[in-house]
Design a protein around this motif. Sequence first.
Motif, PDB file in Angstrom:
ATOM      1  N   SER A 112      13.407 -61.351  -0.971  1.00 24.13           N
ATOM      2  CA  SER A 112      12.278 -60.553  -0.504  1.00 24.13           C
ATOM      3  C   SER A 112      11.120 -61.478  -0.174  1.00 24.13           C
ATOM      4  O   SER A 112      11.139 -62.670  -0.490  1.00 24.13           O
ATOM      5  N   THR A 113      10.080 -60.938   0.453  1.00 22.90           N
ATOM      6  CA  THR A 113       8.911 -61.727   0.837  1.00 22.90           C
ATOM      7  C   THR A 113       7.739 -61.512  -0.111  1.00 22.90           C
ATOM      8  O   THR A 113       6.588 -61.743   0.260  1.00 22.90           O
ATOM      9  N   ASP A 114       8.007 -61.075  -1.341  1.00 25.25           N
ATOM     10  CA  ASP A 114       6.922 -60.772  -2.268  1.00 25.25           C
ATOM     11  C   ASP A 114       6.457 -61.989  -3.057  1.00 25.25           C
ATOM     12  O   ASP A 114       5.633 -61.874  -3.947  1.00 25.25           O
ATOM     13  N   GLY A 115       6.999 -63.168  -2.742  1.00 22.02           N
ATOM     14  CA  GLY A 115       6.554 -64.378  -3.408  1.00 22.02           C
ATOM     15  C   GLY A 115       7.317 -64.739  -4.661  1.00 22.02           C
ATOM     16  O   GLY A 115       6.998 -65.728  -5.324  1.00 22.02           O
ATOM     17  N   LYS A 116       8.332 -63.968  -5.019  1.00 24.63           N
ATOM     18  CA  LYS A 116       9.068 -64.222  -6.249  1.00 24.63           C
ATOM     19  C   LYS A 116      10.177 -65.253  -6.069  1.00 24.63           C
ATOM     20  O   LYS A 116      10.721 -65.748  -7.046  1.00 24.63           O
ATOM     21  N   ASN A 117      10.531 -65.545  -4.818  1.00 23.18           N
ATOM     22  CA  ASN A 117      11.625 -66.493  -4.597  1.00 23.18           C
ATOM     23  C   ASN A 117      11.206 -67.925  -4.910  1.00 23.18           C
ATOM     24  O   ASN A 117      11.968 -68.693  -5.494  1.00 23.18           O
ATOM     25  N   VAL A 118       9.991 -68.300  -4.516  1.00 18.98           N
ATOM     26  CA  VAL A 118       9.468 -69.646  -4.767  1.00 18.98           C
ATOM     27  C   VAL A 118       8.019 -69.525  -5.197  1.00 18.98           C
ATOM     28  O   VAL A 118       7.372 -68.507  -4.980  1.00 18.98           O
ATOM     29  N   GLY A 119       7.510 -70.612  -5.784  1.00 10.67           N
ATOM     30  CA  GLY A 119       6.132 -70.602  -6.240  1.00 10.67           C
ATOM     31  C   GLY A 119       5.154 -70.969  -5.136  1.00 10.67           C
ATOM     32  O   GLY A 119       5.528 -71.449  -4.060  1.00 10.67           O
ATOM     33  N   ALA A 120       3.870 -70.778  -5.430  1.00 10.13           N
ATOM     34  CA  ALA A 120       2.816 -71.078  -4.464  1.00 10.13           C
ATOM     35  C   ALA A 120       2.764 -72.561  -4.079  1.00 10.13           C
ATOM     36  O   ALA A 120       2.555 -72.882  -2.903  1.00 10.13           O
ATOM     37  N   PRO A 121       2.942 -73.494  -5.019  1.00  9.54           N
ATOM     38  CA  PRO A 121       2.896 -74.911  -4.622  1.00  9.54           C
ATOM     39  C   PRO A 121       3.926 -75.281  -3.558  1.00  9.54           C
ATOM     40  O   PRO A 121       3.626 -76.075  -2.664  1.00  9.54           O
ATOM     41  N   ALA A 122       5.117 -74.698  -3.636  1.00  7.10           N
ATOM     42  CA  ALA A 122       6.132 -74.993  -2.622  1.00  7.10           C
ATOM     43  C   ALA A 122       5.699 -74.484  -1.251  1.00  7.10           C
ATOM     44  O   ALA A 122       5.916 -75.133  -0.224  1.00  7.10           O
ATOM     45  N   ARG A 123       5.060 -73.342  -1.211  1.00 10.57           N
ATOM     46  CA  ARG A 123       4.569 -72.793   0.050  1.00 10.57           C
ATOM     47  C   ARG A 123       3.431 -73.649   0.608  1.00 10.57           C
ATOM     48  O   ARG A 123       3.347 -73.891   1.817  1.00 10.57           O
ATOM     49  N   VAL A 124       2.538 -74.086  -0.274  1.00 14.55           N
ATOM     50  CA  VAL A 124       1.418 -74.921   0.150  1.00 14.55           C
ATOM     51  C   VAL A 124       1.920 -76.233   0.735  1.00 14.55           C
ATOM     52  O   VAL A 124       1.414 -76.708   1.767  1.00 14.55           O
ATOM     53  N   ALA A 125       2.923 -76.825   0.105  1.00 20.26           N
ATOM     54  CA  ALA A 125       3.457 -78.098   0.589  1.00 20.26           C
ATOM     55  C   ALA A 125       4.034 -77.955   1.997  1.00 20.26           C
ATOM     56  O   ALA A 125       3.815 -78.815   2.866  1.00 20.26           O
ATOM     57  N   VAL A 126       4.750 -76.879   2.245  1.00 19.80           N
ATOM     58  CA  VAL A 126       5.331 -76.667   3.578  1.00 19.80           C
ATOM     59  C   VAL A 126       4.228 -76.353   4.585  1.00 19.80           C
ATOM     60  O   VAL A 126       4.264 -76.821   5.729  1.00 19.80           O
ATOM     61  N   ALA A 127       3.243 -75.559   4.193  1.00 21.58           N
ATOM     62  CA  ALA A 127       2.130 -75.246   5.095  1.00 21.58           C
ATOM     63  C   ALA A 127       1.365 -76.510   5.473  1.00 21.58           C
ATOM     64  O   ALA A 127       0.968 -76.684   6.639  1.00 21.58           O
ATOM     65  N   LEU A 128       1.149 -77.398   4.516  1.00 19.51           N
ATOM     66  CA  LEU A 128       0.470 -78.666   4.789  1.00 19.51           C
ATOM     67  C   LEU A 128       1.251 -79.494   5.794  1.00 19.51           C
ATOM     68  O   LEU A 128       0.683 -80.032   6.761  1.00 19.51           O
ATOM     69  N   GLU A 129       2.546 -79.604   5.576  1.00 25.32           N
ATOM     70  CA  GLU A 129       3.388 -80.378   6.495  1.00 25.32           C
ATOM     71  C   GLU A 129       3.375 -79.765   7.893  1.00 25.32           C
ATOM     72  O   GLU A 129       3.327 -80.481   8.907  1.00 25.32           O
ATOM     73  N   ALA A 130       3.414 -78.436   7.972  1.00 20.55           N
ATOM     74  CA  ALA A 130       3.416 -77.766   9.274  1.00 20.55           C
ATOM     75  C   ALA A 130       2.100 -77.991  10.009  1.00 20.55           C
ATOM     76  O   ALA A 130       2.085 -78.238  11.229  1.00 20.55           O
ATOM     77  N   ILE A 131       0.968 -77.902   9.309  1.00 14.81           N
ATOM     78  CA  ILE A 131      -0.334 -78.127   9.945  1.00 14.81           C
ATOM     79  C   ILE A 131      -0.459 -79.569  10.424  1.00 14.81           C
ATOM     80  O   ILE A 131      -0.995 -79.829  11.515  1.00 14.81           O
ATOM     81  N   CYS A 132       0.037 -80.511   9.620  1.00 13.39           N
ATOM     82  CA  CYS A 132      -0.013 -81.920  10.038  1.00 13.39           C
ATOM     83  C   CYS A 132       0.798 -82.144  11.306  1.00 13.39           C
ATOM     84  O   CYS A 132       0.361 -82.869  12.214  1.00 13.39           O
ATOM     85  N   GLU A 133       1.956 -81.528  11.388  1.00 14.71           N
ATOM     86  CA  GLU A 133       2.811 -81.689  12.573  1.00 14.71           C
ATOM     87  C   GLU A 133       2.202 -81.006  13.787  1.00 14.71           C
ATOM     88  O   GLU A 133       2.192 -81.562  14.887  1.00 14.71           O
ATOM     89  N   CYS A 134       1.696 -79.794  13.601  1.00 13.47           N
ATOM     90  CA  CYS A 134       1.220 -78.999  14.723  1.00 13.47           C
ATOM     91  C   CYS A 134      -0.185 -79.387  15.165  1.00 13.47           C
ATOM     92  O   CYS A 134      -0.430 -79.600  16.355  1.00 13.47           O
ATOM     93  N   CYS A 135      -1.117 -79.474  14.237  1.00 12.24           N
ATOM     94  CA  CYS A 135      -2.524 -79.655  14.580  1.00 12.24           C
ATOM     95  C   CYS A 135      -2.962 -81.120  14.638  1.00 12.24           C
ATOM     96  O   CYS A 135      -3.862 -81.464  15.419  1.00 12.24           O
ATOM     97  N   LEU A 136      -2.347 -81.961  13.810  1.00 14.11           N
ATOM     98  CA  LEU A 136      -2.741 -83.367  13.774  1.00 14.11           C
ATOM     99  C   LEU A 136      -1.760 -84.277  14.494  1.00 14.11           C
ATOM    100  O   LEU A 136      -2.125 -85.397  14.874  1.00 14.11           O
TER     101      LEU A 136
END
Length: 259
Positions: free
Chosen positions: A189-213
Amino acid sequence: GCARQEEGEEILDERTRMATCMAHTHASFGGFRGMRKAGGREREGRKVLKHAQRSEREEEETNPVGKLLKNAQGSLPVIGLLSRIFSPDETFGKEVMAYQTYCRKLIDSTEREWSVALYELEQRHGRNRANVKYAQFCCWMAAIGVGIVPKKEIITSARRLRYSADLEYEIGGITTSVTETMQKYKYISTDGKNVGAPARVAVALEAICECCLGIKQGQEMEEEDAALIRVILGGAFPECPEEKLDEIFLKRAQPVVNN
């Protein structure tokens, strides 16, 4: 002459009263007929309803499982409707939060500095590369996709968006991938129970670096960019502790060692 005139007026008045009486009688009779017809239709409707209710009771008595399923089917839409009335921006069950809904939710829930950080990052690297919508898209992908679709797919989508600028296409692709995976694996499900917030933050950081920087894992970020992105990710993922955010940024700057 006066006597004849008075007699004529009396005859006229009598005819008028008779005509009025006949008109009322006709109207009453017509209304009575209409009431009879309406009453007949109402009685017929009650007969059909009673027959349907009797058939339904007989079916429930012979098929208790069907009764249970029917009750669930009837109650779930009501529950879903009430949930959306009182929490219109939330996701429930197997639904994927739309990109536009996610962005609106962030704008409503974050402080002003979050929006300022987005626009400052855009000004530093240009609207074509670090568009505010692109940074929000990277956060959205991490929020709904991490733990459901491969990390590589999220990063590839962010990298491709930098050069294609086709945000609508990338949103559709991620939405389709997440939806298909959830349909295939019912426990996801997409309710956040599959993985923790730090794992999501790490992927979001990598995505922003690739896309925006335009930088990859292990390549150093400028301090100004790191400060702005930290504010962006802290607002998008407030459940992630501050110390975890610091740890993620430090780890992001470490060189990649190929074994």
